[in-house]
Design an enzyme around this catalytic site. Structure first.
Site, PDB file in Angstrom:
ATOM      1  N   GLY A 112       2.894  23.313   0.355  1.00  0.00           N
ATOM      2  CA  GLY A 112       4.273  22.790   0.423  1.00  0.00           C
ATOM      3  C   GLY A 112       4.279  21.340   0.891  1.00  0.00           C
ATOM      4  O   GLY A 112       3.491  20.974   1.754  1.00  0.00           O
ATOM      5  N   ARG A 157       0.533  24.448  -5.896  1.00  0.00           N
ATOM      6  CA  ARG A 157      -0.294  25.577  -5.489  1.00  0.00           C
ATOM      7  C   ARG A 157      -1.117  25.920  -6.727  1.00  0.00           C
ATOM      8  O   ARG A 157      -0.591  25.956  -7.827  1.00  0.00           O
ATOM      9  CB  ARG A 157       0.595  26.727  -5.019  1.00  0.00           C
ATOM     10  CG  ARG A 157       1.371  26.317  -3.757  1.00  0.00           C
ATOM     11  CD  ARG A 157       1.888  27.505  -2.966  1.00  0.00           C
ATOM     12  NE  ARG A 157       2.259  27.089  -1.624  1.00  0.00           N
ATOM     13  CZ  ARG A 157       3.502  26.720  -1.265  1.00  0.00           C
ATOM     14  NH1 ARG A 157       4.467  26.693  -2.150  1.00  0.00           N
ATOM     15  NH2 ARG A 157       3.751  26.373  -0.018  1.00  0.00           N
ATOM     16  N   ASP A 193      -3.278  25.770   6.041  1.00  0.00           N
ATOM     17  CA  ASP A 193      -4.460  26.635   6.114  1.00  0.00           C
ATOM     18  C   ASP A 193      -5.068  26.937   4.744  1.00  0.00           C
ATOM     19  O   ASP A 193      -6.283  26.903   4.578  1.00  0.00           O
ATOM     20  CB  ASP A 193      -4.045  27.996   6.709  1.00  0.00           C
ATOM     21  CG  ASP A 193      -4.210  27.998   8.216  1.00  0.00           C
ATOM     22  OD1 ASP A 193      -4.846  27.079   8.752  1.00  0.00           O
ATOM     23  OD2 ASP A 193      -3.706  28.944   8.843  1.00  0.00           O
ATOM     24  N   THR A 204       2.156  20.573   7.242  1.00  0.00           N
ATOM     25  CA  THR A 204       3.074  21.678   6.920  1.00  0.00           C
ATOM     26  C   THR A 204       4.220  21.657   7.922  1.00  0.00           C
ATOM     27  O   THR A 204       3.995  21.402   9.118  1.00  0.00           O
ATOM     28  CB  THR A 204       2.387  23.065   6.963  1.00  0.00           C
ATOM     29  OG1 THR A 204       3.413  24.081   6.931  1.00  0.00           O
ATOM     30  CG2 THR A 204       1.543  23.285   8.204  1.00  0.00           C
ATOM     31  N   ASP A 232       5.633  24.187   8.932  1.00  0.00           N
ATOM     32  CA  ASP A 232       5.655  25.486   9.629  1.00  0.00           C
ATOM     33  C   ASP A 232       4.988  25.488  11.006  1.00  0.00           C
ATOM     34  O   ASP A 232       5.191  26.431  11.772  1.00  0.00           O
ATOM     35  CB  ASP A 232       4.974  26.564   8.771  1.00  0.00           C
ATOM     36  CG  ASP A 232       5.619  26.731   7.407  1.00  0.00           C
ATOM     37  OD1 ASP A 232       6.812  26.404   7.276  1.00  0.00           O
ATOM     38  OD2 ASP A 232       4.931  27.183   6.478  1.00  0.00           O
ATOM     39  N   ASP A 274       2.085  26.249  11.659  1.00  0.00           N
ATOM     40  CA  ASP A 274       1.362  27.523  11.780  1.00  0.00           C
ATOM     41  C   ASP A 274      -0.154  27.369  11.620  1.00  0.00           C
ATOM     42  O   ASP A 274      -0.825  28.300  11.178  1.00  0.00           O
ATOM     43  CB  ASP A 274       1.908  28.532  10.748  1.00  0.00           C
ATOM     44  CG  ASP A 274       1.751  28.044   9.325  1.00  0.00           C
ATOM     45  OD1 ASP A 274       1.418  26.851   9.113  1.00  0.00           O
ATOM     46  OD2 ASP A 274       1.953  28.852   8.398  1.00  0.00           O
ATOM     47  N   ARG A 306       7.762  30.368   6.875  1.00  0.00           N
ATOM     48  CA  ARG A 306       6.921  31.432   6.297  1.00  0.00           C
ATOM     49  C   ARG A 306       6.832  32.600   7.284  1.00  0.00           C
ATOM     50  O   ARG A 306       7.871  33.112   7.680  1.00  0.00           O
ATOM     51  CB  ARG A 306       5.540  30.883   5.954  1.00  0.00           C
ATOM     52  CG  ARG A 306       4.840  31.660   4.832  1.00  0.00           C
ATOM     53  CD  ARG A 306       3.446  31.138   4.605  1.00  0.00           C
ATOM     54  NE  ARG A 306       3.446  29.849   3.933  1.00  0.00           N
ATOM     55  CZ  ARG A 306       3.166  29.655   2.653  1.00  0.00           C
ATOM     56  NH1 ARG A 306       2.877  30.689   1.895  1.00  0.00           N
ATOM     57  NH2 ARG A 306       3.162  28.458   2.119  1.00  0.00           N
ATOM     58  N   ALA A 347      21.124  28.316  20.809  1.00  0.00           N
ATOM     59  CA  ALA A 347      21.538  29.529  20.082  1.00  0.00           C
ATOM     60  C   ALA A 347      21.639  30.715  21.036  1.00  0.00           C
ATOM     61  O   ALA A 347      20.898  30.797  22.015  1.00  0.00           O
ATOM     62  CB  ALA A 347      20.525  29.831  18.982  1.00  0.00           C
TER      63      ALA A 347
HETATM   64  P1  ADP Z   1      -0.895  25.703   2.533  1.00  0.00           P
HETATM   65  O1  ADP Z   1      -2.003  24.762   2.296  1.00  0.00           O
HETATM   66  O2  ADP Z   1       0.384  25.024   2.923  1.00  0.00           O
HETATM   67  O3  ADP Z   1      -1.281  26.829   3.458  1.00  0.00           O
HETATM   68  P2  ADP Z   1      -1.137  27.528   0.297  1.00  0.00           P
HETATM   69  O4  ADP Z   1      -1.593  28.676   1.120  1.00  0.00           O
HETATM   70  O5  ADP Z   1      -0.153  27.792  -0.779  1.00  0.00           O
HETATM   71  O6  ADP Z   1      -0.493  26.359   1.151  1.00  0.00           O
HETATM   72  O7  ADP Z   1      -2.462  26.874  -0.318  1.00  0.00           O
HETATM   73  C1  ADP Z   1      -2.390  25.718  -1.123  1.00  0.00           C
HETATM   74  C2  ADP Z   1      -3.461  25.761  -2.184  1.00  0.00           C
HETATM   75  O8  ADP Z   1      -4.754  25.748  -1.562  1.00  0.00           O
HETATM   76  C3  ADP Z   1      -3.492  27.019  -3.059  1.00  0.00           C
HETATM   77  O9  ADP Z   1      -2.575  26.994  -4.109  1.00  0.00           O
HETATM   78  C4  ADP Z   1      -4.906  26.974  -3.584  1.00  0.00           C
HETATM   79  O10 ADP Z   1      -5.043  26.033  -4.624  1.00  0.00           O
HETATM   80  C5  ADP Z   1      -5.672  26.474  -2.358  1.00  0.00           C
HETATM   81  N1  ADP Z   1      -6.180  27.636  -1.618  1.00  0.00           N
HETATM   82  C6  ADP Z   1      -5.505  28.492  -0.827  1.00  0.00           C
HETATM   83  N2  ADP Z   1      -6.303  29.476  -0.363  1.00  0.00           N
HETATM   84  C7  ADP Z   1      -7.529  29.239  -0.889  1.00  0.00           C
HETATM   85  C8  ADP Z   1      -8.792  29.901  -0.796  1.00  0.00           C
HETATM   86  N3  ADP Z   1      -8.948  31.004  -0.066  1.00  0.00           N
HETATM   87  N4  ADP Z   1      -9.833  29.360  -1.468  1.00  0.00           N
HETATM   88  C9  ADP Z   1      -9.673  28.241  -2.189  1.00  0.00           C
HETATM   89  N5  ADP Z   1      -8.521  27.587  -2.325  1.00  0.00           N
HETATM   90  C10 ADP Z   1      -7.447  28.068  -1.690  1.00  0.00           C
HETATM   91  O1  F6P Z   2       4.977  26.124   4.021  1.00  0.00           O
HETATM   92  C1  F6P Z   2       6.202  25.452   3.927  1.00  0.00           C
HETATM   93  C2  F6P Z   2       7.237  26.363   3.338  1.00  0.00           C
HETATM   94  O2  F6P Z   2       8.453  25.654   3.179  1.00  0.00           O
HETATM   95  C3  F6P Z   2       7.485  27.653   4.111  1.00  0.00           C
HETATM   96  O3  F6P Z   2       8.300  27.451   5.228  1.00  0.00           O
HETATM   97  C4  F6P Z   2       8.087  28.526   3.049  1.00  0.00           C
HETATM   98  O4  F6P Z   2       7.867  29.889   3.323  1.00  0.00           O
HETATM   99  C5  F6P Z   2       7.332  28.109   1.814  1.00  0.00           C
HETATM  100  O5  F6P Z   2       6.826  26.813   2.058  1.00  0.00           O
HETATM  101  C6  F6P Z   2       8.162  28.079   0.557  1.00  0.00           C
HETATM  102  O6  F6P Z   2       7.315  27.768  -0.485  1.00  0.00           O
HETATM  103  P1  F6P Z   2       7.789  27.391  -1.945  1.00  0.00           P
HETATM  104  O7  F6P Z   2       7.910  25.908  -2.009  1.00  0.00           O
HETATM  105  O8  F6P Z   2       6.675  27.873  -2.818  1.00  0.00           O
HETATM  106  O9  F6P Z   2       9.092  28.091  -2.202  1.00  0.00           O
END
Ligand code: ADP
Ligand code: F6P
Length: 324
Positions: free
Chosen positions: A15, A76, A107, A129, A131, A133, A175, A190
């Protein structure tokens, strides 16, 4: 400086988050200052696999520090979750002479960076991010802007809620994590906050709290509901039926991800971007930049991904004590 690293790539993944542009700018300008070439990889790992790669110079990042979103765009990428996709990504790096990649994301993106490192490409992760997180760091790019955006929006909802003597459920992003919800609960005063990490589905307790507050003479009742719990609209209907108090749900949604980054997001993102390039220049790889105990630090990605973190119980108790 390293003899190995001559050209670095930079990408944003997952994101988008306000402050990503400040990080990209820092990566580009620091790399140029250290005598490296820089390539921008568009649309996350998708753009890597599809070779959407552009040369970047100091001008490419001009006029971007104050802008939300990411000039490199983000995505993604399912293909990158496979060994084939990861191998292809590493080959594309070699083809374009990219010997180090800075990955700005969460992550999931770090897992991708870990895989690229396994296939021989030096990688550094920068936490981006809204989040908050990511376990290894107390700061992630975008969180500060997102909570400020949400806080301002919630203040506005509170005005109308008070005028109409309504109960308002306001759903914020995050998330599965409740950091945005908890910070807004404290900042907006709140009456209740529902966190995925703590909520026990006791809706009756919520209803009792709303009724007790109304008896005390409170004109509104603000409930911050985290996205990880969700279902704000149906919850509002049930609460209205049980309390007799008009109840509305507002889902803040993507407005929390956009907009001009705050000063904190610009400064921290700039420092982290520079730090990432300096790690590559010191021949370091498979590491992630973090902010811990008032300092910018770095961790091995494997170690960082194995860490866990949780909502601070003291902060949670503060939100509850101050709401009464
Ligand atoms: P974020 O980086 O915000 O946690 P995502 O979990 O959607 O967001 O991961 C972003 C992108 O990173 C995924 O669409 C994918 O291309 C790559 N990715 C996520 N998990 C893995 C994994 N276990 N191994 C390799 N690439 C990954
Ligand atoms: O990780 C950032 C975030 O905005 C989260 O808070 C939310 O759950 C998610 O991305 C939404 O993702 P998408 O852009 O795929 O709807």
């Amino acid at each position: 400086m390293s003899n190995e690293i001559k050209t670095i790539g930079v990408l944003t993944s997952g994101g988008d988050a306000p402050g990503m542009n400040a990080a990209i700018r820092a990566v580009v300008r620091t790399a140029l200052a250290r005598g490296l070439k820089v390539k921008g990889i568009k649309k996350g790992y998708n753009g890597l696999i599809n070779e959407e790669i552009i040369d970047m110079d100091a001008k490419s990042v001009a006029d971007t520090i104050h802008k939300g979103g990411t000039i490199l765009q983000t995505a993604r990428c399912l293909e990158f979750m496979t060994a084939e996709g990861q191998k292809k990504g590493a080959e594309v790096c070699r083809k374009h002479g990219i010997d180090g990649v800075v990955v700005i994301g969460g992550d999931g993106s770090f897992r991708g960076a870990q895989d690229l490192a396994r296939y021989g490409i030096n990688t550094i992760g920068v936490p981006g991010t809204i989040d908050l997180d990511i376990a290894c760091t107390e700061y992630t790019i975008g969180f500060d802007t997102a909570v400020n955006t949400a806080m301002e929006a919630i203040d506005k909802v509170r005005d109308t809620s008070t005028s109409h003597e309504r109960c308002s459920i306001i759903e914020v992003m995050g998330r599965n994590a409740g950091y945005i919800a908890l910070w807004c609960a404290i900042a907006n005063g709140a009456e209740d906050v529902l966190l995925p990490e703590r909520y026990n589905n006791d809706e009756q307790a919520l209803i009792d709290s709303i009724i007790a507050n109304r008896r005390k003479g409170k004109k509104h009742h603000i409930i911050i509901n985290a996205e990880g719990i969700g279902h704000s609209t149906s919850m509002a209907r049930r609460i209205e039926a049980a309390t007799g108090i008009e109840t509305r749900a507002t889902i803040l949604g993507y407005m929390q991800r956009g907009g001009s980054p705050t000063c904190k997001d610009r400064v921290y993102a700039s420092v982290m971007g520079t730090y990432a390039v300096d790690l590559l220049c010191q021949d370091k790889s498979n590491r992630v930049v973090a902010y811990k105990n008032g300092e910018f630090v770095d961790y091995d990605i494997d170690e960082a991904l194995a860490m866990t973190k949780d909502i601070d119980d003291y902060q949670f108790s503060v939100s509850m004590v101050l709401a009464k």
